[in-house]
Scaffold this motif. Sequence first.
Motif, PDB file in Angstrom:
ATOM      1  N   LYS A  37       0.856  -1.175   0.000  1.00  0.00           N
ATOM      2  CA  LYS A  37       0.000   0.000   0.000  1.00  0.00           C
ATOM      3  C   LYS A  37       0.893   1.226   0.000  1.00  0.00           C
ATOM      4  O   LYS A  37       1.940   1.249   0.632  1.00  0.00           O
ATOM      5  CB  LYS A  37      -0.897   0.003   1.234  1.00  0.00           C
ATOM      6  N   TYR A  39       0.246   4.132   1.309  1.00  0.00           N
ATOM      7  CA  TYR A  39       0.206   4.753   2.628  1.00  0.00           C
ATOM      8  C   TYR A  39      -0.926   4.141   3.429  1.00  0.00           C
ATOM      9  O   TYR A  39      -1.826   3.518   2.875  1.00  0.00           O
ATOM     10  CB  TYR A  39       0.002   6.274   2.529  1.00  0.00           C
ATOM     11  N   THR A  40      -0.861   4.335   4.733  1.00  0.00           N
ATOM     12  CA  THR A  40      -1.943   3.934   5.629  1.00  0.00           C
ATOM     13  C   THR A  40      -2.345   5.166   6.410  1.00  0.00           C
ATOM     14  O   THR A  40      -1.486   5.884   6.924  1.00  0.00           O
ATOM     15  CB  THR A  40      -1.479   2.832   6.601  1.00  0.00           C
ATOM     16  N   ASP A  48       1.078   6.008   8.692  1.00  0.00           N
ATOM     17  CA  ASP A  48       2.158   5.058   8.950  1.00  0.00           C
ATOM     18  C   ASP A  48       3.498   5.789   9.015  1.00  0.00           C
ATOM     19  O   ASP A  48       3.609   6.956   8.619  1.00  0.00           O
ATOM     20  CB  ASP A  48       2.187   4.000   7.843  1.00  0.00           C
TER      21      ASP A  48
END
Length: 142
Positions: A37, A39-40, A48
């Motif tokens: 991914k 980004y989170t 993140d």
Amino acid sequence: MLGLSGRRAARLLFCTLLIGAGSAAAQDKAPAAPTDKLYTVVDGYKVDSKTMDGFRAWRAAACDRCHGANQEGLVGPPLIESMKTLSKEEFVKTVRDGRLEKGMVSFSTSKTVMDNMDNLYAYLKGRSNGDIKRAKVEELKQ
């Protein structure tokens, strides 16, 4: 005992069975979900650690002087909009090489920016996509 042609036939049959078994097994498995991914983000501002490093690079390079504290543009373009159409390759080239004719300086000598190029891209894509709701983020505690 099998003759030479018998051994070839046995090998061919064995290989055919292996290939067929592999194909069937591959068809039974669901496609793997991407694990990388960009980004989170949680609650619109908790990100993140890598995305947080991207935000830190943004701040360290003082990108807000031209692109605004909220990435909505000042003398430089609004990145909230630009990042919707800018490819990652174009982003990297622009940050690395600059666009002097438009007033964008090169950050190729900035270790912080160059070491965090992917993280900076992730942070700005999160802002542009609307997933990161505010410019100032906090690191997500896990």
